[in-house]
Design a protein around this motif. Structure first.
Motif, PDB file in Angstrom:
ATOM      1  N   LYS A  33       0.837  -1.210   0.000  1.00 30.21           N
ATOM      2  CA  LYS A  33       0.000   0.000   0.000  1.00 30.21           C
ATOM      3  C   LYS A  33       0.871   1.259   0.000  1.00 30.21           C
ATOM      4  CE  LYS A  33      -3.662   2.218   2.796  1.00 30.21           C
ATOM      5  NZ  LYS A  33      -2.909   3.348   3.372  1.00 30.21           N
ATOM      6  N   ASP A  34       1.902   1.272   0.828  1.00 29.89           N
ATOM      7  CA  ASP A  34       2.802   2.420   0.903  1.00 29.89           C
ATOM      8  C   ASP A  34       3.536   2.628  -0.424  1.00 29.89           C
ATOM      9  OD1 ASP A  34       4.383   4.462   2.522  1.00 29.89           O
ATOM     10  OD2 ASP A  34       6.002   3.138   1.847  1.00 29.89           O
ATOM     11  N   LYS A  35       3.983   1.539  -1.042  1.00 34.05           N
ATOM     12  CA  LYS A  35       4.705   1.650  -2.308  1.00 34.05           C
ATOM     13  C   LYS A  35       3.807   2.183  -3.424  1.00 34.05           C
ATOM     14  CE  LYS A  35       8.749   0.203  -0.944  1.00 34.05           C
ATOM     15  NZ  LYS A  35       9.898   1.143  -0.879  1.00 34.05           N
ATOM     16  N   ILE A  36       2.569   1.722  -3.462  1.00 38.14           N
ATOM     17  CA  ILE A  36       1.629   2.204  -4.478  1.00 38.14           C
ATOM     18  C   ILE A  36       1.340   3.686  -4.282  1.00 38.14           C
ATOM     19  CG2 ILE A  36      -0.788   2.076  -5.225  1.00 38.14           C
ATOM     20  CD1 ILE A  36       0.918  -0.104  -6.425  1.00 38.14           C
ATOM     21  N   GLN A  57     -11.885   2.918   3.023  1.00 35.99           N
ATOM     22  CA  GLN A  57     -12.691   1.827   3.570  1.00 35.99           C
ATOM     23  C   GLN A  57     -12.198   0.479   3.064  1.00 35.99           C
ATOM     24  OE1 GLN A  57     -14.935   2.018   5.941  1.00 35.99           O
ATOM     25  NE2 GLN A  57     -15.247  -0.209   5.889  1.00 35.99           N
ATOM     26  N   SER A  58     -11.873   0.409   1.768  1.00 40.10           N
ATOM     27  CA  SER A  58     -11.345  -0.821   1.194  1.00 40.10           C
ATOM     28  C   SER A  58     -10.050  -1.229   1.882  1.00 40.10           C
ATOM     29  CB  SER A  58     -11.097  -0.641  -0.308  1.00 40.10           C
ATOM     30  OG  SER A  58     -10.405  -1.734  -0.851  1.00 40.10           O
ATOM     31  N   SER A  59      -9.197  -0.261   2.126  1.00 37.34           N
ATOM     32  CA  SER A  59      -7.908  -0.539   2.774  1.00 37.34           C
ATOM     33  C   SER A  59      -8.100  -1.056   4.198  1.00 37.34           C
ATOM     34  CB  SER A  59      -7.049   0.729   2.782  1.00 37.34           C
ATOM     35  OG  SER A  59      -6.791   1.175   1.461  1.00 37.34           O
ATOM     36  N   ILE A  60      -9.050  -0.475   4.922  1.00 40.30           N
ATOM     37  CA  ILE A  60      -9.334  -0.915   6.290  1.00 40.30           C
ATOM     38  C   ILE A  60      -9.823  -2.361   6.297  1.00 40.30           C
ATOM     39  CG2 ILE A  60     -10.901  -0.583   8.249  1.00 40.30           C
ATOM     40  CD1 ILE A  60     -10.766   2.455   7.620  1.00 40.30           C
ATOM     41  N   GLU A  61     -10.726  -2.687   5.361  1.00 37.15           N
ATOM     42  CA  GLU A  61     -11.292  -4.031   5.299  1.00 37.15           C
ATOM     43  C   GLU A  61     -10.237  -5.074   4.929  1.00 37.15           C
ATOM     44  OE1 GLU A  61     -14.519  -3.710   2.581  1.00 37.15           O
ATOM     45  OE2 GLU A  61     -15.792  -2.547   3.953  1.00 37.15           O
ATOM     46  N   ASN A  80      -4.200  -8.679  -4.098  1.00 36.09           N
ATOM     47  CA  ASN A  80      -4.715  -8.484  -5.455  1.00 36.09           C
ATOM     48  C   ASN A  80      -6.154  -7.973  -5.434  1.00 36.09           C
ATOM     49  OD1 ASN A  80      -2.467  -9.165  -7.010  1.00 36.09           O
ATOM     50  ND2 ASN A  80      -2.933 -11.347  -6.956  1.00 36.09           N
ATOM     51  N   GLU A  81      -6.929  -8.437  -4.461  1.00 32.42           N
ATOM     52  CA  GLU A  81      -8.303  -7.942  -4.302  1.00 32.42           C
ATOM     53  C   GLU A  81      -8.278  -6.436  -4.044  1.00 32.42           C
ATOM     54  OE1 GLU A  81     -11.974  -8.423  -1.109  1.00 32.42           O
ATOM     55  OE2 GLU A  81     -10.581 -10.105  -1.392  1.00 32.42           O
ATOM     56  N   TRP A  82      -7.368  -5.987  -3.198  1.00 31.76           N
ATOM     57  CA  TRP A  82      -7.226  -4.551  -2.917  1.00 31.76           C
ATOM     58  C   TRP A  82      -6.753  -3.802  -4.154  1.00 31.76           C
ATOM     59  CZ3 TRP A  82      -2.649  -1.556  -2.820  1.00 31.76           C
ATOM     60  CH2 TRP A  82      -2.800  -0.270  -2.281  1.00 31.76           C
ATOM     61  N   ILE A  83      -5.817  -4.369  -4.894  1.00 31.09           N
ATOM     62  CA  ILE A  83      -5.302  -3.742  -6.116  1.00 31.09           C
ATOM     63  C   ILE A  83      -6.418  -3.522  -7.126  1.00 31.09           C
ATOM     64  CG2 ILE A  83      -3.892  -4.255  -8.166  1.00 31.09           C
ATOM     65  CD1 ILE A  83      -1.767  -5.393  -6.294  1.00 31.09           C
ATOM     66  N   GLY A  84      -7.439  -4.379  -7.098  1.00 33.36           N
ATOM     67  CA  GLY A  84      -8.553  -4.239  -8.017  1.00 33.36           C
ATOM     68  C   GLY A  84      -9.257  -2.889  -7.931  1.00 33.36           C
ATOM     69  N   PHE A  85      -9.108  -2.184  -6.808  1.00 32.44           N
ATOM     70  CA  PHE A  85      -9.711  -0.854  -6.663  1.00 32.44           C
ATOM     71  C   PHE A  85      -9.256   0.079  -7.776  1.00 32.44           C
ATOM     72  CE2 PHE A  85      -9.356   3.538  -5.287  1.00 32.44           C
ATOM     73  CZ  PHE A  85     -10.610   3.812  -4.772  1.00 32.44           C
TER      74      PHE A  85
END
Length: 464
Positions: A33-36, A57-61, A80-85
């Motif tokens: 997350k930090d790198k992105i 919210q997505s990041s918290i979940e 990868n699910e988070w990256i889908g955002f």
């Protein structure tokens, strides 16, 4: 020993425990997350005042789920699910391409963690006669033959076990698929040839799971695409066919050699079919030899800007050690790195908007059909934007991948797990012009359907 449902369940539990990683999934997610946020060229566009709350919210979940995950592949699936955002095909977790030594060590670790399940002959017989989801399936390109069996754990309902593989990395008995049934589809992960989990959704159809076909059944609707990186042949006295499977820089010499070898034929054949289906891109210089054949008038190109973060500078510097990169490209990279050093954490121009002007175009071929599909992306789309400006060219097939607005992908090794984060470092100025193509793709001039033979359709169109 015959494997029963109960014993299979015990095997998977033992396998998951045996392959549990010492890496902390929550920490790995925070690292990615930090790198992105610091390096991805599209972050400021994708996370804006309208989307910031949803992103947070997505990041918290995802973080909450990550705290419960101990398996490395399941953690990558969650990331990868988070990256889908971001809805960007140029962000993914993949193999480590930063150094040969690191890649080999990562692969050794991943091989050790591959789950294995054994099947007896009577199990295979039952699967051959199965009419439900369980069964024996072939991948679209016939690379893999797998047995899909009901096999539950907290992540999956089904496991796909290798029976045959054209990829040496995968052996009989290896688990290559982990899938959970959800609303008419199977969702989960399929591992690639480097053992990296890729999130997939496979629609359940008659004798099909997505593009996987049940053994012993025929899908006439799927045309087999040649898997050669580069090849050419004369289809008739009027039409020459060229297949280019990738514009990877390692394929640049092959493309150039093919064009030179067939120059006499190209210089007198009126029609050309250029098959770029499944060509996911590579390096712009790889398609240079094709430009004179399609050129009819100046080609307008909109340049990109690059985000000059510390990680991006390091990523670009890593290209200078590649032996397959032309010296003029290395000089260009050195100039850009120097400029990036002077403008830290800013966007700088990677290339000016310009018109490509040649002295004159070639007389032959007179007409060119370019075949594309949803697998044609990135650098291939940059080529298509140039080709569309030619009076010779007609594009046939289906919309391209739509992954070009944010490009020039670089890698960062994950902090603990044996994978790397691949992400885009540049942003096209087409975005500000309202001419972005991400998640839409480039539309063909003449659509083709899955039931057609696309090469035959292109030839008939050219020769009619």
């Amino acid at each position: 020993m015959k494997v029963t449902v109960a014993s299979l369940f015990l095997l998977i539990l033992c396998s998951v425990n045996a392959s549990a990683q010492t890496c902390n999934c929550a920490e790995e997610f925070q690292y990615v997350k930090d790198k992105i946020e610091k390096n991805y060229a599209g972050f400021r566009d994708k996370v804006n005042p309208k989307t910031r709350a949803a992103y947070q919210q997505s990041s918290i979940e995802i973080l909450a789920k990550a705290r419960q995950v101990t398996s490395s592949p399941y953690c990558i699936s969650l990331i990868n699910e988070w990256i889908g955002f971001f809805k960007d095909g140029h962000i993914e977790i993949g193999r480590n391409r930063l150094s040969d030594y690191k890649f080999v060590k990562d692969q050794e670790k991943l091989v050790q963690d591959v789950e294995k399940l054994a099947l007896e002959e009577d199990d295979l017989t039952r699967l051959k006669n199965s009419k439900d989801i369980s069964g024996i399936y072939w991948s679209k390109d016939s690379t893999y033959k797998v047995a899909v069996i009901a096999n539950k754990n907290s992540f999956r309902d089904y496991a796909g076990i290798i029976l045959e593989s054209r990829i040496k990395a995968w052996k009989a008995g290896d688990v290559i698929m982990e899938l959970k049934q959800q609303q008419g589809a199977l969702k989960g992960i399929v591992y690639d040839q480097y053992y990296t989990p890729e999130n997939v959704t496979l629609k359940i159809g008659q004798n099909r799971l997505g593009e996987w076909q049940r053994d012993g059944t025929v899908n006439d609707r799927i045309e087999k695409i040649p898997d050669a990186d580069v090849s050419g042949k004369l289809l008739s006295a009027q039409t020459f066919y060229i297949r280019i499977g990738t514009f990877n820089q390692r394929n640049a010499k092959g493309i150039d050699s093919l064009i030179l070898f067939n120059k006499d034929v190209l210089d007198k054949t009126p029609n050309l079919i250029l098959d770029l289906r499944g060509n996911g891109g590579g390096a712009d210089f790889a398609y240079r030899p094709l430009i004179p054949y399609l050129y009819t008038n100046p080609i307008k190109t909109v340049g990109p800007d690059i985000l000059s973060s510390a990680d991006n500078i390091a990523g670009w510097a890593g290209l200078l050690i590649k032996n397959d990169l032309p010296e003029d490209q290395k000089n260009f990279i050195r100039e850009k790195i120097a400029a990036m050093e002077q403008h830290k954490d800013e966007f700088i121009s990677l290339g000016a908007d310009k018109d490509l002007v040649l002295d004159k175009g070639l007389l032959f071929p007179k007409k060119i059909v370019i075949l594309i599909n949803k697998g044609s992306g990135s650098t291939t789309e940059q080529f298509l934007l140039a080709a569309k400006q030619s009076k010779k060219v007609i594009i046939m097939g289906e919309n391209s991948a739509g992954v070009l607005d944010y490009a020039n992908v670089r890698d960062i090794a994950l902090s603990c797990m044996p994978y790397a984060l691949h992400y885009a470092t540049s942003r096209s100025r087409r975005v500000d012009m309202g001419k972005g193509i991400d998640n839409v793709g480039i539309k063909p001039d003449r659509p083709l359907k899955a039931g057609q033979n696309w090469v035959t359709a292109a030839q008939e169109y050219l020769e009619k």
